[in-house]
Design an enzyme around this catalytic site. Structure first.
Site, PDB file in Angstrom:
ATOM      1  N   VAL A  92     -15.575   5.603 -20.910  1.00 10.02           N
ATOM      2  CA  VAL A  92     -16.323   4.346 -21.046  1.00 10.02           C
ATOM      3  C   VAL A  92     -17.158   4.327 -22.319  1.00 10.02           C
ATOM      4  O   VAL A  92     -17.300   3.290 -22.977  1.00 10.02           O
ATOM      5  CB  VAL A  92     -17.233   4.137 -19.803  1.00 10.02           C
ATOM      6  CG1 VAL A  92     -18.218   2.999 -20.023  1.00 10.02           C
ATOM      7  CG2 VAL A  92     -16.384   3.878 -18.563  1.00 10.02           C
ATOM      8  N   ARG A 144     -24.640  -1.871   6.155  1.00  8.23           N
ATOM      9  CA  ARG A 144     -25.206  -2.628   7.281  1.00  8.23           C
ATOM     10  C   ARG A 144     -26.320  -1.844   7.964  1.00  8.23           C
ATOM     11  O   ARG A 144     -27.320  -2.395   8.377  1.00  8.23           O
ATOM     12  CB  ARG A 144     -24.093  -2.950   8.281  1.00  8.23           C
ATOM     13  CG  ARG A 144     -24.179  -4.379   8.755  1.00  8.23           C
ATOM     14  CD  ARG A 144     -23.012  -4.766   9.623  1.00  8.23           C
ATOM     15  NE  ARG A 144     -21.756  -4.759   8.876  1.00  8.23           N
ATOM     16  CZ  ARG A 144     -20.564  -4.754   9.453  1.00  8.23           C
ATOM     17  NH1 ARG A 144     -20.444  -4.725  10.747  1.00  8.23           N
ATOM     18  NH2 ARG A 144     -19.470  -4.769   8.719  1.00  8.23           N
ATOM     19  N   LYS A 147      -9.511 -10.074  -1.102  1.00 10.65           N
ATOM     20  CA  LYS A 147      -8.415 -11.067  -1.250  1.00 10.65           C
ATOM     21  C   LYS A 147      -8.726 -12.364  -0.517  1.00 10.65           C
ATOM     22  O   LYS A 147      -8.402 -13.452  -0.995  1.00 10.65           O
ATOM     23  CB  LYS A 147      -7.097 -10.488  -0.752  1.00 10.65           C
ATOM     24  CG  LYS A 147      -7.050 -10.252   0.747  1.00 10.65           C
ATOM     25  CD  LYS A 147      -6.427  -8.966   1.118  1.00 10.65           C
ATOM     26  CE  LYS A 147      -7.236  -8.378   2.258  1.00 10.65           C
ATOM     27  NZ  LYS A 147      -7.106  -6.996   2.458  1.00 10.65           N
ATOM     28  N   VAL A 207      -4.856  -6.979  -4.147  1.00 11.85           N
ATOM     29  CA  VAL A 207      -3.443  -7.165  -3.787  1.00 11.85           C
ATOM     30  C   VAL A 207      -2.699  -5.833  -3.939  1.00 11.85           C
ATOM     31  O   VAL A 207      -2.709  -5.235  -5.015  1.00 11.85           O
ATOM     32  CB  VAL A 207      -2.755  -8.225  -4.678  1.00 11.85           C
ATOM     33  CG1 VAL A 207      -1.293  -8.406  -4.277  1.00 11.85           C
ATOM     34  CG2 VAL A 207      -3.484  -9.556  -4.608  1.00 11.85           C
ATOM     35  N   GLY A 225      -3.170  -2.751  -2.849  1.00 10.19           N
ATOM     36  CA  GLY A 225      -3.900  -1.472  -2.969  1.00 10.19           C
ATOM     37  C   GLY A 225      -3.826  -0.838  -4.339  1.00 10.19           C
ATOM     38  O   GLY A 225      -4.293  -1.407  -5.332  1.00 10.19           O
ATOM     39  N   GLY A 279      -3.545   4.401  13.453  1.00 11.16           N
ATOM     40  CA  GLY A 279      -4.549   3.868  12.518  1.00 11.16           C
ATOM     41  C   GLY A 279      -3.954   2.975  11.433  1.00 11.16           C
ATOM     42  O   GLY A 279      -4.670   2.556  10.525  1.00 11.16           O
ATOM     43  N   LYS A 282      -2.828 -12.797  -0.291  1.00  6.12           N
ATOM     44  CA  LYS A 282      -2.293 -12.073  -1.451  1.00  6.12           C
ATOM     45  C   LYS A 282      -1.265 -12.939  -2.191  1.00  6.12           C
ATOM     46  O   LYS A 282      -1.227 -12.955  -3.433  1.00  6.12           O
ATOM     47  CB  LYS A 282      -1.669 -10.752  -0.985  1.00  6.12           C
ATOM     48  CG  LYS A 282      -2.726  -9.772  -0.461  1.00  6.12           C
ATOM     49  CD  LYS A 282      -2.092  -8.615   0.290  1.00  6.12           C
ATOM     50  CE  LYS A 282      -3.133  -7.622   0.761  1.00  6.12           C
ATOM     51  NZ  LYS A 282      -2.609  -6.632   1.723  1.00  6.12           N
TER      52      LYS A 282
END
Ligand code: HSE
Length: 448
Positions: A48, A60, A119, A146, A148, A201, A219
């Site tokens: 960078v 949260r 998305k 979109v 991954g 999962g 997407k």
């Protein structure tokens, strides 16, 4: 003379100071991003030109142990975090429409560049966010929204921007690909495979967004908008899920040397000299020779066709913490580099302003199988039904009926391409014929 960093928008930092990153969300993706920022700090600084430092992480609930992350970074005051004057870059990985939209707009108003994986928000209200970013002179990047880890946004937004994209067709939902792949390879039913996907999962406890096609529709809207330089929302996308796909549909596809895939299809269409977009997501049969047919498990793949490049295919993991974090990190480095140079990347390109055509006018091929009475003249009656609706039959095969209750035959047909409205009307009329016991399977056929 001003140096590039003096003229950079946003937080007032000098060339030696780190760029400060606010993270919104610390789930599987957010925590992977936080870890990568720490583990690769030196390499990222070299890439960078300034160090990247986590300014805070909005969650949260605080007080939850998060391995390797300083508890002092956590806050429940997301609004306060994005408005902080020392924040240069904001990563939004909380998902959903609100509070994500308000937080992104606040971050932009305060001069921060934003990287998001959201998305649903982009497909609902993207133009508002892009306009805000444009006005503020900051970046809004969204590679992770979109497919991954697969680079598909940047290829469409930058690499192919000098070409004329004609089609974007992909498998953009890993959960439904996992389910259809299992149904194909193991012959299991939808409910059984969905339960297995949930246990492993791959599928959420509430699988609606995936199996009803909402995720893929968002997407598809993003891809169509980018590919065709127009504004497309999720509501513009014709959406069908995979819940009605039966074992007999899968068997029918196999008998045709095809595979059933849940596809997002975005096409450039010309109707009476005017350019339109067609955009849809639904299950379809594709020939096993098509590159998307061999995409198995929870993987994603997107095929892009353009006038000069020809056919390109992008393949890889479409979800998961580390793969999605890879896409987020790519965006983060890019927007950080822009910030260091006092510039920003390409904004929204919607100049073509093309309209989305009605699904009724979209031209597709259909596979239809039906159980009929086995008597002279039935074939002619069925063929006449197609002819009456101006739908041309490409192939027709008669097989033995699999029903034991009535004497009958099974007809398996594939049509030539015809407007969707004509095909749907044909299928309805077939169902009303007294010679037809049952219309067993109806599915679009895509891909050459
Ligand atoms: N639920 C999505 C999928 C990933 O199954 O591919 C996030 O968009």
């Amino acid at each position: 003379m001003t140096s590039p960093s003096d003229s950079a928008v946003g937080a007032q930092t000098t060339a030696d100071e780190p760029l400060r990153v606010a993270l919104l969300g610390c789930g599987v993706v957010g925590s992977a991003v936080a870890r990568l920022l720490t583990d690769h700090a030196d390499d990222l600084a070299a890439r960078v030109g300034r160090r990247l430092e986590v300014a805070g992480i909005a969650v949260r609930r605080t007080g939850v142990e998060r391995a390797g992350l300083d508890p002092a970074l956590f806050t429940t005051d997301a609004e306060g975090l994005v408005a902080r004057p020392d924040v240069d870059l904001v990563v939004e990985v909380i998902g959903g429409i609100e509070p994500a939209r308000s937080l992104i707009l606040t971050a932009i108003e305060h001069g921060a560049s934003v990287v998001t994986a959201n998305k649903a928000l982009l497909a609902e209200d993207g133009p508002r966010l892009f306009e805000a970013a444009e006005q503020a002179g900051v970046d809004l990047y969204y590679e992770a929204a979109v497919a991954g880890a697969i680079p598909i946004i940047r290829p469409l937004r930058e690499s192919l921007v000098g070409d004329d994209v004609t089609t974007v067709m992909g498998i953009v939902n890993g959960t439904t690909n996992f389910i259809l792949d299992k149904m194909h390879t193991e012959g299991s039913g939808f409910d059984e495979v969905l339960a297995e996907a949930q246990a492993l999962g791959y599928a959420e406890a509430d699988p609606t967004a995936d199996v009803e096609g909402f995720d893929a529709a968002a997407k598809a809207a993003i891809l169509a908008g980018l590919a065709f330089h127009s504004r497309v929302t999720a509501d513009d996308v014709h959406r069908e899920g995979i819940t009605e796909i039966s074992s007999s549909d899968i068997a029918a596809a196999k008998s045709m040397d095809c595979t059933v895939k849940a596809l997002a299809i975005c096409r450039s269409e010309i109707v009476q000299g005017e350019r339109f977009i067609s955009v849809r997501t639904h299950p379809a049969m594709i020939p096993n020779s098509h590159p998307l047919a061999s995409v198995g498990g929870a993987y994603n793949a997107v095929v892009v066709e353009s006038t000069n490049a020809g056919r390109l295919m992008f393949y890889g993991p479409g979800a998961g913490g580390d793969p999605t974090a890879s896409a987020v990190m790519g965006d983060l480095v890019t927007v950080a580099r822009n910030r260091v140079r006092g510039t920003s990347g390409p904004g929204e390109s919607a100049y073509a302003n093309r309209r989305v055509m009605s699904m009724d006018d979209v031209v597709t091929r259909y596979f239809i199988s039906l159980e009929v009475v086995d008597q002279p003249g039935v074939l002619a009656t069925v063929a006449a039904c197609f002819a009456d609706h101006h739908v041309s039959v490409q192939t027709m095969r008669q097989e033995a009926s699999l029903r034991s209750d009535e004497a009958g035959a099974r007809l398996v047909l594939v049509t030539h391409a015809a407007p969707e409205a004509a095909l749907s009307a044909t299928v309805r009329a077939l169902g009303d014929l007294p010679q037809v016991h049952e219309v067993l399977s109806v599915m679009r056929v895509e891909g050459e």
